[in-house]
Write an enzyme that holds these catalytic residues in place. Structure first.
Site, PDB file in Angstrom:
ATOM      1  N   CYS A   1       3.821  -0.504  -7.116  1.00  0.00           N
ATOM      2  CA  CYS A   1       4.194  -1.548  -6.151  1.00  0.00           C
ATOM      3  C   CYS A   1       3.197  -2.689  -6.326  1.00  0.00           C
ATOM      4  O   CYS A   1       2.632  -3.199  -5.365  1.00  0.00           O
ATOM      5  CB  CYS A   1       4.248  -1.015  -4.722  1.00  0.00           C
TER       6      CYS A   1
ATOM      7  N   ASP B   1      -4.716  16.811  -9.521  1.00  0.00           N
ATOM      8  CA  ASP B   1      -5.010  15.525 -10.153  1.00  0.00           C
ATOM      9  C   ASP B   1      -4.075  15.356 -11.354  1.00  0.00           C
ATOM     10  O   ASP B   1      -4.145  16.149 -12.304  1.00  0.00           O
ATOM     11  CB  ASP B   1      -6.490  15.534 -10.580  1.00  0.00           C
TER      12      ASP B   1
ATOM     13  N   ALA C   1       3.086  11.638  -2.917  1.00  0.00           N
ATOM     14  CA  ALA C   1       2.986  11.438  -1.460  1.00  0.00           C
ATOM     15  C   ALA C   1       3.243   9.982  -1.067  1.00  0.00           C
ATOM     16  O   ALA C   1       2.835   9.077  -1.789  1.00  0.00           O
ATOM     17  CB  ALA C   1       1.601  11.863  -0.998  1.00  0.00           C
ATOM     18  N   PRO C   2       3.918   9.754   0.054  1.00  0.00           N
ATOM     19  CA  PRO C   2       4.408  10.714   1.054  1.00  0.00           C
ATOM     20  C   PRO C   2       5.767  11.354   0.731  1.00  0.00           C
ATOM     21  O   PRO C   2       6.324  12.017   1.599  1.00  0.00           O
ATOM     22  CB  PRO C   2       4.508   9.846   2.315  1.00  0.00           C
ATOM     23  N   GLY C   3       6.269  11.154  -0.452  1.00  0.00           N
ATOM     24  CA  GLY C   3       7.441  11.930  -0.868  1.00  0.00           C
ATOM     25  C   GLY C   3       8.775  11.213  -0.800  1.00  0.00           C
ATOM     26  O   GLY C   3       9.816  11.835  -1.001  1.00  0.00           O
ATOM     27  N   GLY C   4       8.748   9.922  -0.546  1.00  0.00           N
ATOM     28  CA  GLY C   4      10.000   9.175  -0.430  1.00  0.00           C
ATOM     29  C   GLY C   4      10.857   9.316  -1.676  1.00  0.00           C
ATOM     30  O   GLY C   4      12.062   9.604  -1.601  1.00  0.00           O
ATOM     31  N   LYS C   5      10.228   9.177  -2.830  1.00  0.00           N
ATOM     32  CA  LYS C   5      11.028   9.202  -4.070  1.00  0.00           C
ATOM     33  C   LYS C   5      11.364  10.630  -4.468  1.00  0.00           C
ATOM     34  O   LYS C   5      12.427  10.880  -5.033  1.00  0.00           O
ATOM     35  CB  LYS C   5      10.289   8.448  -5.175  1.00  0.00           C
TER      36      LYS C   5
ATOM     37  N   CYS D   1       2.723  11.619  -8.663  1.00  0.00           N
ATOM     38  CA  CYS D   1       1.938  10.942  -7.620  1.00  0.00           C
ATOM     39  C   CYS D   1       2.912  10.798  -6.450  1.00  0.00           C
ATOM     40  O   CYS D   1       3.454   9.733  -6.201  1.00  0.00           O
ATOM     41  CB  CYS D   1       1.458   9.583  -8.104  1.00  0.00           C
TER      42      CYS D   1
ATOM     43  N   ASP E   1       0.229  15.618  -5.690  1.00  0.00           N
ATOM     44  CA  ASP E   1      -0.580  14.490  -5.217  1.00  0.00           C
ATOM     45  C   ASP E   1      -2.016  14.970  -5.090  1.00  0.00           C
ATOM     46  O   ASP E   1      -2.280  16.109  -4.717  1.00  0.00           O
ATOM     47  CB  ASP E   1      -0.083  13.927  -3.879  1.00  0.00           C
TER      48      ASP E   1
HETATM   49  C1  SAM Z   1       2.216   4.728  -4.767  1.00  0.00           C
HETATM   50  S1  SAM Z   1       1.721   6.165  -4.000  1.00  0.00           S
HETATM   51  C2  SAM Z   1       3.090   7.227  -4.283  1.00  0.00           C
HETATM   52  C3  SAM Z   1       4.260   6.995  -3.377  1.00  0.00           C
HETATM   53  C4  SAM Z   1       5.335   8.061  -3.511  1.00  0.00           C
HETATM   54  N1  SAM Z   1       5.769   8.219  -4.872  1.00  0.00           N
HETATM   55  C5  SAM Z   1       6.548   7.808  -2.625  1.00  0.00           C
HETATM   56  O1  SAM Z   1       7.515   7.266  -3.096  1.00  0.00           O
HETATM   57  O2  SAM Z   1       6.484   8.167  -1.460  1.00  0.00           O
HETATM   58  C6  SAM Z   1       0.529   6.759  -5.126  1.00  0.00           C
HETATM   59  C7  SAM Z   1       0.029   8.152  -4.821  1.00  0.00           C
HETATM   60  O3  SAM Z   1      -0.795   8.550  -5.913  1.00  0.00           O
HETATM   61  C8  SAM Z   1      -1.753   9.447  -5.408  1.00  0.00           C
HETATM   62  N2  SAM Z   1      -2.792   9.579  -6.444  1.00  0.00           N
HETATM   63  C9  SAM Z   1      -3.816   8.766  -6.728  1.00  0.00           C
HETATM   64  N3  SAM Z   1      -4.528   9.228  -7.757  1.00  0.00           N
HETATM   65  C10 SAM Z   1      -3.914  10.366  -8.150  1.00  0.00           C
HETATM   66  C11 SAM Z   1      -4.179  11.321  -9.167  1.00  0.00           C
HETATM   67  N4  SAM Z   1      -5.213  11.181  -9.988  1.00  0.00           N
HETATM   68  N5  SAM Z   1      -3.351  12.378  -9.262  1.00  0.00           N
HETATM   69  C12 SAM Z   1      -2.306  12.529  -8.425  1.00  0.00           C
HETATM   70  N6  SAM Z   1      -2.026  11.681  -7.439  1.00  0.00           N
HETATM   71  C13 SAM Z   1      -2.812  10.601  -7.314  1.00  0.00           C
HETATM   72  C14 SAM Z   1      -2.184   8.836  -4.096  1.00  0.00           C
HETATM   73  O4  SAM Z   1      -2.759   9.796  -3.249  1.00  0.00           O
HETATM   74  C15 SAM Z   1      -0.852   8.270  -3.572  1.00  0.00           C
HETATM   75  O5  SAM Z   1      -0.280   9.179  -2.685  1.00  0.00           O
END
Ligand code: SAM
Length: 429
Positions: free
Chosen positions: A373, A301, A253-257, A251, A275
């Protein structure tokens, strides 16, 4: 002597609701039994109970465990008269309760006086709590459902949590250690006259005294530094990727980790960043490009790996799960009003589905880091506890000295960080 007004009101409502008599027929004859000044009160109580009947019945049902039947039904109406007085009249609560209790005698149900007393006092307490709920919502500027959840989860710290959510968030920097050491970047900040408040010795994250414009950060456009909260910077440190690892950030986006993991371990053999949201995935690509890093990005997904997985297991998986965002309210105050209590259950199910699916993509001996978070136990320690209960090959790695707790819950503003949760699991061989 004037008859007891509450007893007459109960009789009147009983006659109308249970016996189908008309109020216009019943009330005048009962009014003849009371002194002048009580005629108005009797009328108000009868009209009031009949106006608010469903609501009063609802309150009564919450407090009376065994419904009153037969001849005792008149006492049921006496309880409604009592609740109506407490909620809708200016009669002091103590008088409303004691007069209603006293009315059990002329109604010839004196043996039920303790019941009437208990129910009305219970209602008094219930409405006092309701008022304090409203008062807390205003005082702490959060929705009541959320305050209740936080009170339950953190009985001694709930006020601090809510107060922390109201603070302006600090600015944290992540130094790209492929380009620069943390110490050297600190020097650059000093030269740019940007003051540092603290440096997290664990992750190297830098917290500024005052947030600055991104453009004024030395080397930002060349990828020397990124903006990322101190709590989010723990992820890459905790997952601790090694050279040669196949890594999945499911999961991303936006890719920080994703970027942080690549910065800390340049020898990673392959990084797959997934994502579900294509627009957000574009931001992963932007960040990779600015930082001069590379990863395989896939719009997919995470709960349906069959649609994107190439069949090779991963050594490390980061699941930074979609969550309530309740740990980052200080950065996104709209979360308080966009989130509904009913969203939480749906998120918990989605998190559980993703976790179960991606766990099957992990090599035996591999490590998965679950992150949110959120500060709600159902998304965090309870989620992980349930997972461990059903996955015999999942082993929890302790992340803090208090080994009794499942995972690491960071509360908002704890060590100046966002509210975050981490749990590290390894797969038994
Ligand atoms: C908490 S954010 C991730 C932040 C990211 N790891 C970072 O550090 O920048 C959660 C992400 O999960 C994605 N998401 C939600 N449901 C999902 C799914 N079923 N499969 C993949 N990604 C999903 C959302 O679009 C969102 O970008």
């Amino acid at each position: 002597m004037s008859a007891n007004v509450r007893a007459l009101a109960a009789k009147c409502c009983y006659a109308v609701v249970d016996k189908g008599r008309s109020l216009a027929d019943e009330l005048p004859q009962l009014q003849e039994k009371v002194a002048g000044k009580d005629k108005g009160l009797l009328q108000e109580l009868c009209y009031g109970v009949l106006r608010y009947l469903p609501e009063l019945e609802h309150s009564c049902r919450q407090l009376v465990t065994k419904p009153l039947k037969g001849k005792q039904r008149v006492v049921h109406f006496l309880i409604l008269v009592g609740i109506y007085q407490i909620k809708y009249t200016r009669i002091p609560d103590h008088a409303a309760v004691s007069e209603s209790v006293a009315a059990t005698k002329p109604l010839k149900h004196f043996h039920l006086k303790a019941l009437v007393n208990g129910v009305l006092r219970g209602f008094q307490r219930m409405s006092a709590d309701g008022q304090s709920e409203v008062a807390d919502a205003i005082k702490f500027n959060h929705p009541s459902w959320f305050i209740n959840k936080i009170k339950q989860a953190y009985p001694s710290d709930w006020q601090q949590v809510l107060t922390a959510n109201m603070a302006k968030p600090p600015m944290w920097l992540r130094v790209n250690q492929l380009q620069n050491s943390v110490a050297h970047y600190q020097e650059q900040l000093k030269q740019a006259k940007i003051d540092i408040e603290l440096v997290d010795s664990n992750s190297g994250a830098i917290k500024l005294v005052t947030p600055v414009d991104v453009g004024s950060l030395p080397g930002f456009n060349h990828g020397e530094v990124s903006i990322q909260d101190g709590a989010a910077q723990q992820a890459a440190v905790l997952l601790d990727c090694q050279s040669g690892d196949r890594v999945l950030d499911c999961c991303a986006a936006p890719g920080g980790k994703t970027c942080h993991m690549l910065e800390l371990t340049p020898g990673i053999a392959s990084m797959t960043a997934i994502d579900v949201d294509e627009n957000r995935l574009a931001r992963v690509k932007e960040n990779l490009s600015r930082l001069n890093l590379s990863a395989k990005t896939i719009a997919g997904d995470a709960s349906d790996p069959e649609s994107w997985w190439d069949g090779e297991l991963f050594d490390r998986i980061l699941l930074d799960a979609p969550c309530s965002g309740t740990g980052v309210i200080r950065r996104h105050p709209d979360i308080k009003w966009l989130r509904q209590a009913s969203d939480i259950d749906k998120l918990v199910i989605l998190q559980q589905q993703i976790l179960t699916k991606v766990w099957s993509l992990l090599k035996p001996g591999g490590t998965l880091l679950y992150a949110t978070c959120s500060i709600l136990p159902e998304e965090n320690c309870e989620q992980i506890q349930q997972f461990i209960n059903k996955e015999p090959n999942a082993e929890l790695v302790s992340l803090n000295s208090n080994s009794d707790t499942i995972g690491w819950q960071i509360l908002p503003n704890q060590q100046s960080m966002d509210g975050f949760y981490y749990a590290k699991l390894t797969k038994r061989i």
